[in-house]
Design an enzyme around this catalytic site. Structure first.
Site, PDB file in Angstrom:
ATOM      1  CG  ASP A 147      -2.284   0.372   0.895  1.00 29.91           C
ATOM      2  OD1 ASP A 147      -2.297   1.518   0.043  1.00 29.91           O
ATOM      3  OD2 ASP A 147      -3.366  -0.166   1.434  1.00 29.91           O
ATOM      4  CG  ASP A 207      -9.182   2.504  -1.712  1.00 28.91           C
ATOM      5  OD1 ASP A 207      -8.049   2.301  -2.511  1.00 28.91           O
ATOM      6  OD2 ASP A 207      -8.910   2.438  -0.518  1.00 28.91           O
TER       7      ASP A 207
END
Ligand SMILES: *[C@@H]1O[C@H](CO)[C@@H](O)[C@H](O)[C@H]1NC(C)=O
Ligand SMILES: *[C@@H]1O[C@H](CO)[C@@H](O)[C@H](O)[C@H]1NC(C)=O
Length: 434
Positions: A147, A207
């Site tokens: 991430d 996202d």
């Protein structure tokens, strides 16, 4: 000598990708985040893996079980410097769980962040790449989702981000254990331009959110060229619109443009919207990572993610993502035409109806489908609708009928040259497509 080395060069396969032997096709599997966020433990992970196996999803290709954020304690071990799995969430130890996953026949995926902390505030791997990679390899993980949170300002230019992600790529390589390396860098700093030599896949967009096309300021950009704030709560049409040009930088010799985990089964979209979601991810060659509670999924949703014909397009070895050939206003949305070639000479064609009205009898000209391959227009094609399974033979155009928010997708197999068809001249005279 000289001719010999030229010969070797000529027959060596061309690979511009990260050379860890993985990612010949987009990865398929399951990830805990979309459904469970931080609420994970060994029961949740093992139950979903078992359900995937029982429902036949492993056999269909969903072979990575990926555990997302929130698996560790808040602090590294002060003595060893290692991240410590949360003993309450994993009372039998994380290695025990991984072994069980492996014994079921799955690969296991882990999560960390190229930052000081993970997105949920657990220890990240920035500056700890080697020690973390070594631990992951000891645990025999097969995949790392990496991430972008708490990156300490080491972003904002492609080179800075590249170097931050390269450190983990090198550390993984050094372990000698092949690990699929999935960048989750949210499509910032033009990741599609630089990721392929260090990673197997890279997120191209912010996202995902379980919604078809709702506007949301938290996902502020409507177009791909959004260098520093891809955001989150991105609807699937927002992602499709942004990803379509970007996945053209992905493919069988480089790696995959990741449009984020699937939402099928999480309940925010209609059946037809999930069909669009699943079809688009498949033909744009995104990784296909389920993100729902597999053990309680409805038969309807299971049928969507189990469509072997759509999966076969995504997993076709050697072919690139489909292209969008046009986008036309229709009522309160757009109709999109996608077209792509497959490795055996077949083509995949999809028509997305973004509007709230049904699209009836729209003729899709072969000249639009085969824009770069006009010779193909001179053939008839056997077109199989990959959702209804109906087969038709088409010449010069396909006829689309698409429900609101739905997608019609065909696999086209080349049939007969039109000059061998006695109706050829008749059909030329009666060209009736738009
Ligand atoms: C894992 O979480 C589930 C649901 O929150 C709970 O029912 C279960 O007991 C937990 N298992 C462990 C090992 O903590
Ligand atoms: C490490 O990199 C080298 C050179 O690219 C490659 O040949 C090798 O397979 C890699 N090893 C692993 C475990 O990824």
């Amino acid at each position: 000598m000289l001719s010999c080395s030229i010969l070797i060069l000529a027959i060596a396969p061309v690979i511009w990708a990260l050379d860890n032997g993985l990612g010949k096709t987009p990865p398929m599997g399951w990830n805990s985040w979309n459904r469970y966020t931080c609420d994970i433990n060994e029961t949740v992970i093992l139950n979903n893996a078992e359900a995937m196996k029982e429902l036949g999803l492993l056999k269909l290709g969903y072979n990575y079980v990926i555990m997302d954020d929130c698996w560790s304690k808040r602090q590294r071990d002060p003595k060893t410097g290692r991240i410590v799995p949360d003993p309450e969430k994993f009372p039998n130890g994380i290695e025990n769980m991984i072994e069980k996953i492996h014994n079921m026949g799955f690969n296991f995926g882990m999560y960390s962040s190229a930052g000081k902390y993970t997105c949920a505030g657990y220890p990240g791997s920035l500056g700890h790449e080697e020690i973390d990679a070594k631990m992951f390899a000891e645990w025999k993980i097969d995949y790392l989702k990496y991430d972008n949170c708490f990156n300490q300002g080491r972003s904002g230019s492609p080179l800075i981000s590249y170097q931050r992600y390269e450190a983990m790529s090198d550390a993984l390589n050094k372990t000698g254990h092949p690990i699929f390396y999935a960048l989750c860098q949210w499509g910032e700093d033009q990741v599609w331009n630089w990721a392929s030599t260090i990673a197997n896949s890279w997120r191209v967009t912010g996202d995902i959110y379980d919604n078809f096309n709702r506007y949301d300021i938290r996902c502020p950009c409507e177009t791909y060229d959004c260098p520093s704030l891809q955001g989150y709560h991105c609807s699937i049409m927002n992602i499709v619109n942004k990803a379509t040009p970007l996945v053209q930088k992905a493919g069988p010799n480089s790696g995959w443009g990741d449009m984020d985990m699937l939402e099928v089964g999480n309940g925010g979209m209609s059946f037809d919207e999930y069909i669009t979601h699943f079809t688009m991810w498949a033909i744009l060659k995104s990784p296909m990572i389920l993100g729902n509670d597999v053990s309680s999924m409805s038969r309807e949703h299971l049928a969507i993610v189990s469509n072997p014909d759509v999966i076969a397009v995504n997993q076709d070895v050697g072919s690139a993502p489909a292209n969008r050939m046009w986008k036309k206003h229709f009522v309160d949305g757009f109709v999109h035409l996608f077209s792509g070639s497959l490795s055996n000479g077949d083509w995949v064609v999809a028509v997305v109806n973004e509007a709230t009205e049904p699209l009836l009898e729209m003729n899709i000209a072969f000249s639009d489908i085969f824009t770069d391959n006009h010779d193909n227009e001179k053939y008839t094609w056997v077109a199989k609708d990959l959702w209804t399974k109906e087969t038709t033979t088409a010449a010069r155009y396909l006829t689309a009928n698409v429900v609101p928010h739905g997608t019609q997708v065909w696999r086209l197999q080349k049939s007969m040259h039109l000059s061998h068809n006695k109706n050829y001249w008749v059909s030329l005279d009666n060209a009736e497509y738009e």
